[in-house]
Design an enzyme around this catalytic site. Structure first.
Site, PDB file in Angstrom:
ATOM      1  N   LYS A  16      -5.273   2.435   0.569  1.00  0.00           N
ATOM      2  CA  LYS A  16      -5.621   3.836   0.841  1.00  0.00           C
ATOM      3  C   LYS A  16      -5.730   4.629  -0.463  1.00  0.00           C
ATOM      4  O   LYS A  16      -6.053   5.809  -0.449  1.00  0.00           O
ATOM      5  CB  LYS A  16      -4.535   4.483   1.707  1.00  0.00           C
ATOM      6  CG  LYS A  16      -4.467   3.950   3.130  1.00  0.00           C
ATOM      7  CD  LYS A  16      -3.485   4.781   3.948  1.00  0.00           C
ATOM      8  CE  LYS A  16      -3.217   4.163   5.306  1.00  0.00           C
ATOM      9  NZ  LYS A  16      -4.402   4.079   6.153  1.00  0.00           N
ATOM     10  N   LYS A  66       2.146  -6.472 -10.203  1.00  0.00           N
ATOM     11  CA  LYS A  66       2.970  -5.456 -10.873  1.00  0.00           C
ATOM     12  C   LYS A  66       3.799  -6.037 -12.033  1.00  0.00           C
ATOM     13  O   LYS A  66       4.089  -5.346 -12.998  1.00  0.00           O
ATOM     14  CB  LYS A  66       3.908  -4.777  -9.868  1.00  0.00           C
ATOM     15  CG  LYS A  66       3.177  -3.855  -8.898  1.00  0.00           C
ATOM     16  CD  LYS A  66       4.152  -3.100  -8.001  1.00  0.00           C
ATOM     17  CE  LYS A  66       3.399  -2.325  -6.942  1.00  0.00           C
ATOM     18  NZ  LYS A  66       4.299  -1.546  -6.080  1.00  0.00           N
ATOM     19  N   ASN A  87       3.234  -0.039 -11.923  1.00  0.00           N
ATOM     20  CA  ASN A  87       2.169   0.220 -10.937  1.00  0.00           C
ATOM     21  C   ASN A  87       1.111   1.185 -11.470  1.00  0.00           C
ATOM     22  O   ASN A  87       0.145   1.483 -10.787  1.00  0.00           O
ATOM     23  CB  ASN A  87       2.755   0.744  -9.611  1.00  0.00           C
ATOM     24  CG  ASN A  87       3.171   2.198  -9.714  1.00  0.00           C
ATOM     25  OD1 ASN A  87       3.403   2.718 -10.808  1.00  0.00           O
ATOM     26  ND2 ASN A  87       3.290   2.860  -8.583  1.00  0.00           N
ATOM     27  N   ASP A 102       6.815   4.327  -8.264  1.00  0.00           N
ATOM     28  CA  ASP A 102       7.279   4.084  -6.891  1.00  0.00           C
ATOM     29  C   ASP A 102       8.598   4.806  -6.590  1.00  0.00           C
ATOM     30  O   ASP A 102       8.763   5.399  -5.530  1.00  0.00           O
ATOM     31  CB  ASP A 102       7.475   2.579  -6.649  1.00  0.00           C
ATOM     32  CG  ASP A 102       6.153   1.866  -6.390  1.00  0.00           C
ATOM     33  OD1 ASP A 102       5.181   2.541  -5.982  1.00  0.00           O
ATOM     34  OD2 ASP A 102       6.095   0.640  -6.595  1.00  0.00           O
ATOM     35  N   ALA A 131      10.001  -4.247  -4.395  1.00  0.00           N
ATOM     36  CA  ALA A 131      10.053  -2.849  -3.954  1.00  0.00           C
ATOM     37  C   ALA A 131      11.405  -2.232  -4.292  1.00  0.00           C
ATOM     38  O   ALA A 131      11.479  -1.088  -4.753  1.00  0.00           O
ATOM     39  CB  ALA A 131       9.783  -2.761  -2.460  1.00  0.00           C
ATOM     40  N   MET A 218       9.957   1.452   3.980  1.00  0.00           N
ATOM     41  CA  MET A 218       8.988   1.589   2.881  1.00  0.00           C
ATOM     42  C   MET A 218       7.582   1.148   3.268  1.00  0.00           C
ATOM     43  O   MET A 218       6.601   1.549   2.660  1.00  0.00           O
ATOM     44  CB  MET A 218       9.486   0.838   1.651  1.00  0.00           C
ATOM     45  CG  MET A 218      10.514   1.700   0.903  1.00  0.00           C
ATOM     46  SD  MET A 218      11.224   0.977  -0.549  1.00  0.00           S
ATOM     47  CE  MET A 218       9.806   0.617  -1.520  1.00  0.00           C
TER      48      MET A 218
END
Ligand code: NDP
Length: 273
Positions: A16, A66, A87, A102, A131, A218
């Site tokens: 997105k 990443k 990122n 993030d 994450a 998340m």
């Protein structure tokens, strides 16, 4: 001349980010383009070189690149160093600046958008993968000392904690089946595991949520078993769409020096579902 940016990942068609950055650019009057680029699994560095030569100003980096982006950066922010993952890249001549937005995205979504202050709360972070690393430093900085990490593989969680103990942060660490973990309750529970992707439920006890707790997933895009469990146990369950937009806003700020409004973008994306 239009400045060019992109997001690079594999897969990437679901991203997105182009839509989010287009909305940011329209809102702030910035003359930029932003596209999604698929890099071959063994071709990340070559793709970055290609983009730099073509005059791109920067890019976002997503799964699974990443860690490679971290290696490629010639200088990095403190939060990228802590996360060991990048990122956001910014190109400036031969210099490649690497950052990780993030964590700040997560903290801003919880504190500003959801109006849930984190300081001195009992916070549980589930997971010790990419994450969790990405969000750990900003999260630990804001929460203070009462932070707990739970992970299936204790060695991985231990490794993560070692990095944070260096910063003098006190963190409790558990496996899901530890008796001491199963009697605790939390005001904020953050799911940084990949269980949502496989429609699995992390093995949490029924008593995990304190009264009025926030359950933060998340992952975004659909209700996960964790979100369903949280609702059934009286918690407020939210997904990671706000975090996605907030991390993008921070990248936009790094590149353009302007902070876009995130609320209208989050609301526009929610309406599309
Ligand atoms: P990784 O593969 O790096 O890590 C996966 C983590 O999940 C590990 O801690 C693993 O535990 C744990 N796990 C996997 N299966 C189970 C299970 N059945 N029970 C308990 N724990 C389990 O994944 P990432 O960290 O990259 O991604 C995690 C999630 O975060 C994804 O859903 C991703 O979409 C989301 N995300 C969202 C962002 C946003 O902007 N909203 C940004 C970044 C990520 P173990 O160590 O034992 O293997």
């Amino acid at each position: 001349m239009t400045d060019r940016y992109a997001v690079i990942g594999n897969p990437i068609s679901h991203s997105k980010s182009p839509q989010i950055h287009k909305m940011f650019a329209e809102q702030t009057g910035q003359d930029i383009s932003y596209e999604a680029i698929l890099a071959p699994l063994d071709g990340f560095a070559a793709k970055i070189e290609e983009l730099r030569k073509a005059g791109y100003k920067g890019c976002n980096v997503t799964v699974p690149f990443k860690f490679e982006a971290f290696q490629l950066a010639t200088n990095r922010s403190k939060r990228a160093e802590a996360a060991k993952a990048v990122n956001t890249l910014q190109f400036d001549g031969s210099r490649i600046f690497g950052d990780n937005t993030d964590g700040v995205g997560l903290v801003r979504d919880i504190q500003v958008n959801l109006e849930f202050p984190l300081k001195n709360r009992r916070v549980l972070l589930m997971g010790a993968g990419g994450a969790a690393y990405g969000v750990a430093l900003p999260l630990f900085d804001i929460v203070g000392s009462d932070l707990t990490v739970v992970n299936r593989t204790i060695e991985k969680a231990n490794e993560m904690i070692q990095a944070f103990e260096i910063r003098g942060t006190l963190v409790s660490l558990y496996r899901y089946d530890d008796g001491a973990f199963r009697v605790r309750d939390f005001q904020v529970v953050i799911n940084a595991t990949s269980t949502g992707l496989s429609d699995e439920m992390p093995p949490l006890p029924d008593t995990i949520f304190a009264r009025g707790a926030l359950a933060y997933e998340m992952m975004y895009g659909r209700e996960t078993p964790f979100m369903k469990f949280a609702r059934e146990h009286g918690a407020r369950a939210v997904d990671g769409l706000g975090m996605l937009v907030e991390q993008a806003a921070e990248s936009f700020f790094i590149w353009r020096g302007i902070r876009p409004e995130t609320a209208p973008v989050i609301s526009a994306l929610r309406k599309q579902r």
